[in-house]
Design a protein around this motif. Structure first.
Motif, PDB file in Angstrom:
ATOM      1  N   ARG A   1       3.907   1.250  -1.684  1.00  0.00           N
ATOM      2  CA  ARG A   1       4.472   1.405  -2.581  1.00  0.00           C
ATOM      3  C   ARG A   1       6.212   1.158  -2.487  1.00  0.00           C
ATOM      4  NH1 ARG A   1      -0.504   1.352  -3.182  1.00  0.00           N
ATOM      5  NH2 ARG A   1      -1.671   2.781  -4.260  1.00  0.00           N
TER       6      ARG A   1
ATOM      7  N   PRO B   1      -3.685   0.499  -7.784  1.00  0.00           N
ATOM      8  CA  PRO B   1      -2.182   0.544  -7.578  1.00  0.00           C
ATOM      9  C   PRO B   1      -1.613  -0.685  -6.450  1.00  0.00           C
ATOM     10  CG  PRO B   1      -3.106   2.706  -7.247  1.00  0.00           C
ATOM     11  CD  PRO B   1      -4.410   1.843  -7.567  1.00  0.00           C
ATOM     12  N   SER B   2      -2.429  -1.024  -5.905  1.00  0.00           N
ATOM     13  CA  SER B   2      -2.057  -2.257  -4.796  1.00  0.00           C
ATOM     14  C   SER B   2      -2.077  -3.503  -5.762  1.00  0.00           C
ATOM     15  CB  SER B   2      -3.266  -2.374  -3.764  1.00  0.00           C
ATOM     16  OG  SER B   2      -2.812  -1.346  -2.744  1.00  0.00           O
TER      17      SER B   2
ATOM     18  N   SER C   1       0.937  -1.319   0.130  1.00  0.00           N
ATOM     19  CA  SER C   1      -0.093  -0.104  -0.189  1.00  0.00           C
ATOM     20  C   SER C   1       0.712   1.110   0.002  1.00  0.00           C
ATOM     21  CB  SER C   1      -0.869  -0.041   1.202  1.00  0.00           C
ATOM     22  OG  SER C   1      -0.176   0.052   2.398  1.00  0.00           O
TER      23      SER C   1
ATOM     24  N   TYR D   1       1.348  -3.722  -7.617  1.00  0.00           N
ATOM     25  CA  TYR D   1       2.315  -3.979  -6.647  1.00  0.00           C
ATOM     26  C   TYR D   1       1.986  -5.334  -6.120  1.00  0.00           C
ATOM     27  CZ  TYR D   1       4.813   0.475  -6.662  1.00  0.00           C
ATOM     28  OH  TYR D   1       5.654   1.646  -7.245  1.00  0.00           O
TER      29      TYR D   1
ATOM     30  N   ASP E   1       8.990  -1.071  -2.694  1.00  0.00           N
ATOM     31  CA  ASP E   1       9.698  -2.281  -3.403  1.00  0.00           C
ATOM     32  C   ASP E   1      10.518  -2.912  -2.220  1.00  0.00           C
ATOM     33  OD1 ASP E   1       8.473  -2.083  -5.870  1.00  0.00           O
ATOM     34  OD2 ASP E   1      10.107  -0.963  -6.708  1.00  0.00           O
TER      35      ASP E   1
END
Length: 112
Positions: A58, A94-95, A56, A98, A60
């Protein structure tokens, strides 16, 4: 992405920072040990929570570290994917993007 190489490089950078800020890392490591201690929640549950937060936000590096831990403790691909469904549901597009990275990292670390 090669997740193993990425985490090795990340650890190198973190090691350089730790050399300059040992007190901060001492406190962070103490906090980590307390948070990871098994109690009402087991280690797998805590690592899945951490992965959800990493996705959540972002991060990495967080995704790599927590997926690697999940593989180490025997999390199945099915368990990971079920958690990724919830993470995608809560975080939207977005989640989901990822989460795909997390699944890629899982497949790499599980193959080792």
């Amino acid at each position: 992405m090669n997740w193993t190489k990425f985490l090795d490089e990340t650890m190198g950078r973190i090691g350089s920072l730790q050399a300059q800020t040992p007190k901060m890392f001492e406190g962070f490591n103490t906090m980590g040990k307390a948070a990871k201690k098994s109690g009402a929640l087991d280690e797998k549950t805590k690592e899945l929570i951490a992965l959800g937060i990493g996705i959540s936000t972002r991060c990495d590096s967080c995704i790599g570290f927590h997926v690697k831990s999940l593989v180490r403790i025997g999390t199945t691909r099915e368990e990971l994917c079920e958690a990724l469904e919830m993470i995608g549901y809560m975080g939207g597009g977005p989640s989901i993007a990822y989460s795909a990275k997390a699944l890629e990292a899982y497949d790499e670390f599980a193959a080792v």
